[in-house]
Scaffold this motif. Sequence first.
Motif, PDB file in Angstrom:
ATOM      1  N   PHE A  73     -34.459  61.271-136.924  1.00  0.00           N
ATOM      2  CA  PHE A  73     -35.831  60.309-136.869  1.00  0.00           C
ATOM      3  C   PHE A  73     -37.107  61.211-136.708  1.00  0.00           C
ATOM      4  N   GLU A  74     -38.113  61.190-137.671  1.00  0.00           N
ATOM      5  CA  GLU A  74     -39.435  61.972-137.388  1.00  0.00           C
ATOM      6  C   GLU A  74     -40.436  61.397-136.617  1.00  0.00           C
ATOM      7  N   LYS A  75     -40.347  60.053-136.442  1.00  0.00           N
ATOM      8  CA  LYS A  75     -41.592  59.450-135.520  1.00  0.00           C
ATOM      9  C   LYS A  75     -40.833  59.118-134.270  1.00  0.00           C
ATOM     10  N   GLU A  76     -41.803  58.812-133.211  1.00  0.00           N
ATOM     11  CA  GLU A  76     -41.310  58.670-131.839  1.00  0.00           C
ATOM     12  C   GLU A  76     -40.893  57.348-131.449  1.00  0.00           C
ATOM     13  N   TYR A  77     -39.771  57.159-131.010  1.00  0.00           N
ATOM     14  CA  TYR A  77     -39.241  55.856-130.636  1.00  0.00           C
ATOM     15  C   TYR A  77     -39.238  55.561-129.295  1.00  0.00           C
ATOM     16  N   LYS A  78     -39.421  54.536-128.580  1.00  0.00           N
ATOM     17  CA  LYS A  78     -39.147  54.038-127.148  1.00  0.00           C
ATOM     18  C   LYS A  78     -37.649  53.459-127.280  1.00  0.00           C
ATOM     19  N   GLN A  79     -37.003  53.237-126.224  1.00  0.00           N
ATOM     20  CA  GLN A  79     -35.952  52.517-126.143  1.00  0.00           C
ATOM     21  C   GLN A  79     -35.986  51.163-126.635  1.00  0.00           C
ATOM     22  N   ALA A  80     -34.998  50.823-127.516  1.00  0.00           N
ATOM     23  CA  ALA A  80     -35.232  49.325-128.006  1.00  0.00           C
ATOM     24  C   ALA A  80     -36.237  48.928-128.935  1.00  0.00           C
ATOM     25  N   GLU A  81     -36.737  49.976-129.326  1.00  0.00           N
ATOM     26  CA  GLU A  81     -37.928  49.714-130.427  1.00  0.00           C
ATOM     27  C   GLU A  81     -37.258  49.672-131.854  1.00  0.00           C
ATOM     28  N   LYS A  82     -37.807  48.747-132.646  1.00  0.00           N
ATOM     29  CA  LYS A  82     -37.326  48.268-133.859  1.00  0.00           C
ATOM     30  C   LYS A  82     -37.525  49.589-134.977  1.00  0.00           C
ATOM     31  N   LEU A  83     -36.430  50.062-135.579  1.00  0.00           N
ATOM     32  CA  LEU A  83     -36.489  51.230-136.733  1.00  0.00           C
ATOM     33  C   LEU A  83     -37.473  50.726-137.868  1.00  0.00           C
ATOM     34  N   PRO A 104     -10.504  50.464-144.153  1.00  0.00           N
ATOM     35  CA  PRO A 104     -10.396  50.842-142.817  1.00  0.00           C
ATOM     36  C   PRO A 104     -11.719  51.348-141.984  1.00  0.00           C
ATOM     37  N   TYR A 105     -12.702  50.537-142.277  1.00  0.00           N
ATOM     38  CA  TYR A 105     -13.957  50.913-141.454  1.00  0.00           C
ATOM     39  C   TYR A 105     -14.616  49.609-140.902  1.00  0.00           C
ATOM     40  N   GLU A 106     -14.932  49.971-139.884  1.00  0.00           N
ATOM     41  CA  GLU A 106     -16.269  48.982-139.257  1.00  0.00           C
ATOM     42  C   GLU A 106     -17.449  49.529-139.550  1.00  0.00           C
ATOM     43  N   VAL A 107     -18.444  48.618-140.181  1.00  0.00           N
ATOM     44  CA  VAL A 107     -19.595  48.594-140.837  1.00  0.00           C
ATOM     45  C   VAL A 107     -20.678  48.567-139.800  1.00  0.00           C
ATOM     46  N   ILE A 108     -21.230  49.378-139.182  1.00  0.00           N
ATOM     47  CA  ILE A 108     -22.157  49.172-138.122  1.00  0.00           C
ATOM     48  C   ILE A 108     -23.534  48.993-138.594  1.00  0.00           C
ATOM     49  N   VAL A 109     -24.423  48.268-138.392  1.00  0.00           N
ATOM     50  CA  VAL A 109     -25.695  48.232-139.063  1.00  0.00           C
ATOM     51  C   VAL A 109     -26.594  48.230-137.733  1.00  0.00           C
ATOM     52  N   ARG A 110     -27.607  49.206-137.512  1.00  0.00           N
ATOM     53  CA  ARG A 110     -28.313  49.535-136.404  1.00  0.00           C
ATOM     54  C   ARG A 110     -29.872  48.894-136.895  1.00  0.00           C
ATOM     55  N   GLY A 111     -30.586  48.189-136.087  1.00  0.00           N
ATOM     56  CA  GLY A 111     -31.787  47.861-136.605  1.00  0.00           C
ATOM     57  C   GLY A 111     -32.882  48.307-135.442  1.00  0.00           C
ATOM     58  N   TYR A 112     -32.487  48.888-134.129  1.00  0.00           N
ATOM     59  CA  TYR A 112     -33.205  49.131-133.131  1.00  0.00           C
ATOM     60  C   TYR A 112     -32.696  50.392-132.685  1.00  0.00           C
ATOM     61  N   MET A 113     -33.689  51.024-131.907  1.00  0.00           N
ATOM     62  CA  MET A 113     -33.305  52.482-131.279  1.00  0.00           C
ATOM     63  C   MET A 113     -32.750  52.122-129.682  1.00  0.00           C
ATOM     64  N   TYR A 124     -29.896  56.145-129.287  1.00  0.00           N
ATOM     65  CA  TYR A 124     -31.000  56.173-128.157  1.00  0.00           C
ATOM     66  C   TYR A 124     -30.590  57.532-127.585  1.00  0.00           C
ATOM     67  N   GLU A 125     -29.502  57.566-127.068  1.00  0.00           N
ATOM     68  CA  GLU A 125     -29.125  58.881-125.924  1.00  0.00           C
ATOM     69  C   GLU A 125     -29.136  60.085-126.955  1.00  0.00           C
TER      70      GLU A 125
END
Length: 289
Positions: A124-134, A96-105, A110-111
Amino acid sequence: MKKIISGKVREVYDLEDGRMVIVTTDRISAFDVILPTMITDKGKVLNALSNFWFDLTKDIVKNHMISSDLKDMPEEFQKPEYEGRTILVKKLKMIPYEVIVRGYMFGSMYEAYKKGEPFLGHSFEKEYKQAEKLDEPIVTPSTKAAEGHDINVTIDYMKNDLEKLYPGKDLGSKIEATALAIYKKCYEHAYKNGIIIGDTKFEFGLDENGELTLGDEVLTPDSSRFWNLSTYEVGTSPASYDKQFVRDWLKENNLAGDPNIKSIPADVVKKTSDLYHECVVKITGKDLQ
């Protein structure tokens, strides 16, 4: 045989012998409204992509596919209109779960990140920009709501809940590891062929032997964020291989969420269909048969 689901895109029939037939239509929905105009070949593209990924990942996990050959299906489906969009599958006891895998911020993650907040247990310790790869992809499940919207939960919540449902199986950890393995293998294939898989969702079930099995659709533009590698740029909102032309047209004409839309213009339908075709060619190496 009885129809058990008529969803936004798929029709599902229970053969009542442990098998089901799934038909992927050309329907398209946007802003929670099923639109009146079909997108040419959309269902065939989604079906071809899922079938391709099922085959590519069968060394990682079993899947529900039995056949895509109409000759293997009940006579009712042995008609031209079902060709290329219909599969025979094993019926599963769905998790009973959807399993979402996220590879990008991106998106809701991001919000939260911009506000300095953790996202579903991930910080997240490091700084990320929008759509940057994790540095590494993460898994963020959501509950599958029978009505209303799904609810995002932490991976620990899912693991604890599944331990109560299936004691001693460590099912949550298996699902997390399997989802990440599928994503990584498919990400590498897509990237080599000019598509970035920003994020995606998987659905799993247990087969008749209680074995973890991949079901539903896999890595399609409807269930994933596919970005064009050639135009991708960190710090922007990349263009997607999906229904963006339709969504843009609805917004421009103040029709987003309007259930009384009469039709979608032919040029918008063609642009959207062409995008789906481009996606299947890049990933599978061939257009629809």
